[in-house]
Design a protein around this motif. Sequence first.
Motif, mmCIF file in Angstrom:
data_model
loop_
_atom_site.group_PDB
_atom_site.id
_atom_site.type_symbol
_atom_site.label_atom_id
_atom_site.label_comp_id
_atom_site.label_asym_id
_atom_site.label_seq_id
_atom_site.Cartn_x
_atom_site.Cartn_y
_atom_site.Cartn_z
ATOM 1 N N ILE A 44 0.828 -1.206 0.000
ATOM 2 C CA ILE A 44 0.000 0.000 0.000
ATOM 3 C C ILE A 44 0.862 1.255 0.000
ATOM 4 N N LEU A 45 2.093 1.160 0.564
ATOM 5 C CA LEU A 45 3.012 2.300 0.540
ATOM 6 C C LEU A 45 3.425 2.627 -0.885
ATOM 7 N N ILE A 71 0.712 7.523 -6.276
ATOM 8 C CA ILE A 71 -0.302 8.585 -6.293
ATOM 9 C C ILE A 71 0.334 9.929 -5.960
ATOM 10 N N TYR A 72 1.243 9.930 -4.996
ATOM 11 C CA TYR A 72 1.918 11.176 -4.631
ATOM 12 C C TYR A 72 2.755 11.708 -5.791
ATOM 13 N N HIS A 132 0.480 13.164 -8.354
ATOM 14 C CA HIS A 132 -0.063 14.429 -7.874
ATOM 15 C C HIS A 132 0.997 15.529 -7.915
ATOM 16 N N ILE A 147 0.646 4.562 -2.433
ATOM 17 C CA ILE A 147 0.684 5.951 -1.971
ATOM 18 C C ILE A 147 1.799 6.720 -2.670
ATOM 19 N N SER A 148 2.960 6.094 -2.832
ATOM 20 C CA SER A 148 4.085 6.788 -3.481
ATOM 21 C C SER A 148 3.781 7.113 -4.941
ATOM 22 N N TYR A 161 -9.728 12.176 0.157
ATOM 23 C CA TYR A 161 -8.646 13.025 0.660
ATOM 24 C C TYR A 161 -9.182 14.022 1.672
#
Length: 335
Positions: free
Chosen positions: A124-125, A131-132, A135, A128-129, A148
């Motif tokens: 899951i990390l 998606i970050y 973004h 997140i990385s 969010y």
Amino acid sequence: MLRINRENLKSSHQLIWFIVDFLMLGLLIINLAFIIWDSIYNFVAVQDLLKQYAPGLQSLYHPIHDRFIFYDMIFVSIFLSEFFLRWGYAVKAKVYDRWYFYPFIHWYDLVGCIPVGSLRFLRILRVISIIYRLHQYKIIDVTNTKLYRFVNFYYEAFMEELSDRIVLKVLSGVQQEVKRGSPLFDKIQQDILYPRRDMLTDWISSRVAEAAQEGYVPNRGALRSYLEDRVDSALKQNLELSRLKFLPVVGPTIQETLEEAVGDIVANVIHQILEDLASASNHAFIEDIVNVFLPSPDQVESDETENEALINLIVEIIDAVKAQVRVKYWREDLP
């Protein structure tokens, strides 16, 4: 709703890597869903429930469950291939100062690939990385999503509650130190301020001279006229001086002369004081003031009444700060 900014995606110089990110993101979501479902299916009660109400689904998935490691390793092999591909690109493009920095910086990619128990959920990390990163490059904007806003609201609420408790704890400790007669103030005065008394005197002297030059010298005439008018108005209201005009012949002349003389004296005194403050001659005056507020340690006499008043003042100020800290601003955003 999460939307993709196609213009930024097309104009980006890393279009291929962003496409890879989207592919990896899709595979990670599928893989995590597969892991979660298999973890749920691992319970005997769930298997019995499926046997009773969905025997077809149970018979179809049970062989997959028995070979779960094999299917998970397929995903792991894809993730590792992508990891080494990015590592090679980072080495070639000299993204980091050393070639071996990449696996340390992206440690979560490697740890998540370990097919053992709960370590799988570290993938899951990686989600997140990705998606970050998307973004950050303005390919997507996660701040417009309901998820969010929901997570950010409770994160800010949690951080405010946590920080408030820490600040209140610290301030309460400061209050206890002050009430116990902490030598902090004496240390500040004797060890920090007093050794720098000359420096403070020079700085205050220069600041006073600068303020007087900029504020008084350009407005000298206006200030003199104002002082003379104020003095003249005050003298006219003085009962004793007003009686002089009743003296025969010379009374009005004496009254007028006194008014002019007093007004001129006051204006000249104020003028001389401000002239002195605007020049380097103010140094001795400022030094005397600093010496009064910062006497030498051997000249300091303890006054318990003044110390107690100062302690009570500081405690009340800290109480006011604590009352403000207790205000929960995040509650104002609640619907």
